[in-house]
Design a protein around this motif. Structure first.
Motif, short mmCIF file in Angstrom:
data_model
loop_
_atom_site.label_atom_id
_atom_site.label_comp_id
_atom_site.label_asym_id
_atom_site.label_seq_id
_atom_site.Cartn_x
_atom_site.Cartn_y
_atom_site.Cartn_z
N ILE A 193 24.99 -42.52 -15.37
CA ILE A 193 26.05 -42.19 -16.33
C ILE A 193 27.41 -42.60 -15.79
N SER A 194 27.65 -42.34 -14.52
CA SER A 194 28.93 -42.71 -13.91
C SER A 194 29.13 -44.22 -13.93
N ALA A 195 28.07 -44.98 -13.64
CA ALA A 195 28.18 -46.44 -13.64
C ALA A 195 28.53 -46.96 -15.03
N LEU A 196 27.88 -46.42 -16.05
CA LEU A 196 28.14 -46.87 -17.41
C LEU A 196 29.57 -46.52 -17.84
N LEU A 197 29.98 -45.29 -17.59
CA LEU A 197 31.33 -44.87 -17.96
C LEU A 197 32.38 -45.62 -17.15
N GLY A 198 32.17 -45.72 -15.83
CA GLY A 198 33.14 -46.39 -14.98
C GLY A 198 33.31 -47.85 -15.35
N LEU A 199 32.19 -48.53 -15.67
CA LEU A 199 32.27 -49.93 -16.06
C LEU A 199 33.03 -50.08 -17.38
N SER A 200 32.74 -49.22 -18.34
CA SER A 200 33.41 -49.30 -19.64
C SER A 200 34.91 -49.04 -19.51
N ILE A 201 35.26 -48.00 -18.78
CA ILE A 201 36.68 -47.68 -18.60
C ILE A 201 37.38 -48.75 -17.79
N GLY A 202 36.71 -49.24 -16.75
CA GLY A 202 37.31 -50.29 -15.93
C GLY A 202 37.61 -51.54 -16.72
N ILE A 203 36.70 -51.93 -17.61
CA ILE A 203 36.92 -53.12 -18.44
C ILE A 203 38.09 -52.88 -19.40
N MET A 204 38.08 -51.73 -20.07
CA MET A 204 39.13 -51.48 -21.06
C MET A 204 40.50 -51.40 -20.40
N ALA A 205 40.59 -50.69 -19.28
CA ALA A 205 41.88 -50.53 -18.62
C ALA A 205 42.30 -51.78 -17.87
N GLY A 206 41.34 -52.57 -17.44
CA GLY A 206 41.68 -53.75 -16.66
C GLY A 206 42.01 -54.97 -17.48
N VAL A 207 41.49 -55.03 -18.72
CA VAL A 207 41.64 -56.23 -19.53
C VAL A 207 42.67 -56.06 -20.65
N PHE A 208 42.70 -54.88 -21.27
CA PHE A 208 43.54 -54.68 -22.44
C PHE A 208 44.79 -53.87 -22.06
N PRO A 209 45.96 -54.48 -22.04
CA PRO A 209 47.18 -53.79 -21.61
C PRO A 209 47.52 -52.55 -22.44
N LEU A 210 47.25 -52.60 -23.74
CA LEU A 210 47.57 -51.45 -24.59
C LEU A 210 46.74 -50.23 -24.20
N ILE A 211 45.47 -50.45 -23.90
CA ILE A 211 44.61 -49.34 -23.47
C ILE A 211 44.96 -48.90 -22.07
N ARG A 212 45.30 -49.86 -21.19
CA ARG A 212 45.66 -49.54 -19.82
C ARG A 212 46.85 -48.60 -19.75
N ALA A 213 47.79 -48.74 -20.67
CA ALA A 213 49.03 -47.95 -20.63
C ALA A 213 48.76 -46.46 -20.66
N SER A 214 47.70 -46.03 -21.33
CA SER A 214 47.39 -44.60 -21.40
C SER A 214 46.19 -44.22 -20.55
N LEU A 215 45.20 -45.12 -20.47
CA LEU A 215 43.95 -44.78 -19.78
C LEU A 215 44.09 -44.80 -18.27
N SER A 216 44.84 -45.76 -17.74
CA SER A 216 44.97 -45.89 -16.29
C SER A 216 45.65 -44.68 -15.66
N PRO A 217 46.78 -44.19 -16.20
CA PRO A 217 47.38 -42.98 -15.61
C PRO A 217 46.46 -41.77 -15.71
N LEU A 218 45.69 -41.67 -16.81
CA LEU A 218 44.77 -40.55 -16.95
C LEU A 218 43.71 -40.56 -15.86
N MET A 219 43.12 -41.74 -15.59
CA MET A 219 42.11 -41.84 -14.55
C MET A 219 42.71 -41.53 -13.17
N THR A 220 43.95 -41.93 -12.97
CA THR A 220 44.60 -41.65 -11.69
C THR A 220 44.74 -40.15 -11.47
N VAL A 221 45.16 -39.43 -12.52
CA VAL A 221 45.33 -37.98 -12.41
C VAL A 221 43.98 -37.29 -12.21
#
Length: 271
Positions: free
Chosen positions: A88-116
């Motif tokens: 489950i972690s691999a699937l979620l981590g891969l999905s979030i990593g792709i969205m936050a790493g590739v799409f700047p609009l998603i990264r703006a909110s998702l990346s700080p959330l994952m950091t916290v």
């Protein structure tokens, strides 16, 4: 010749590999022999025969109450929880990593959330998980997921952001859309990194699993260790710890071989 340029030969490399383990085992058994000679009933440093008797009792003798072979039953429960949490972690981590790493609009909110979220000690919220998900299997799996996923996602996001921009420009010039970029450019890079990240986080996953089983479980390797500690049964605890270490090493070896077979280009061209 400078020592930094000296490399061990094959025979010496095997000797150096075995030397620390031999020294640790020798120190243990020497200390055990001294303590058992002074007190034959000493439980702190059990001898080899005591630990072999415990292995025989736990692994090859049916339990009088349940009829189960306890070591194998505990192993099955623990591995099921661990592998489910890692999947489950691999699937979620891969999905979030792709969205936050590739799409700047998603990264703006998702990346700080994952950091916290990654800064929250997972063991600190273990009581909350028991309250929300109950004392059954789900809470133990969720502890692994919550503990591993943010670190995986942040690592994969960083890897996605390190992909040269030229690759994206060339792919878009050839007519690739966002979906094609993700599948053909980003995903192969991140799958390779995902296996490496899972290897690095195996120790943390085992830690979360053992902690959850120690607090609330009726079977599992962590449950058994904390159950017998009240009797100071070091002859059981030490083989269980060795068995957990062996399982973790085999999982790491499996992931390493999978990485070499599926992504030889990430191994410097060595198949």
């Amino acid at each position: 010749m400078r020592h930094i340029n000296r490399h061990p030969r094959q025979g010496m490399q095997i000797l150096l590999l075995l030397l620390p383990f031999v020294l640790i085992a020798a120190a243990w058994f020497m200390g055990s022999a001294v303590r058992l000679e002074a007190n034959p009933h000493d439980k702190l440093l059990p001898g080899l025969s005591q630990m072999l008797d415990a292995v025989q009792r736990m692994a090859f003798t049916p339990d009088k109450r349940s009829g189960d072979y306890l070591l194998w039953t505990d192993t099955a429960y623990s591995l099921l929880r661990l592998l489910t949490g890692l999947a489950i972690s691999a699937l979620l981590g891969l999905s979030i990593g792709i969205m936050a790493g590739v799409f700047p609009l998603i990264r703006a909110s998702l990346s700080p959330l994952m950091t916290v979220i990654s800064m929250i000690p997972p063991l600190a919220i273990l009581p909350m998980l028991f309250i929300v998900f109950g004392l059954d299997e789900l809470s133990k799996v969720m502890l692994i997921v919550i503990g591993i996923t943010p670190m995986l996602a942040r690592d994969l996001e960083q890897r996605a952001r390190e992909i040269p921009a030229e690759l994206f420009i060339k792919a878009q010039t050839l007519g690739a859309n966002s979906w094609t970029l993700v599948l053909r450019v980003v995903l192969p890079q991140l799958l390779s990194r995902l296996i490496t990240s899972l290897r690095l986080l195996l120790g943390s996953a085992w830690l979360f699993l053992i902690s959850a089983e120690a607090i609330s479980a009726t079977a599992g390797l962590g449950y058994r260790i904390f159950l017998v500690r009240r009797y100071m049964a070091m002859d059981v605890i030490i083989p269980y710890v060795i068995w957990i270490t062996l399982l973790a090493w085999l999982m790491d070896l499996t992931l390493r071989q999978l990485h070499k077979r599926c992504f030889p280009w990430a191994e410097g061209g060595r198949a």
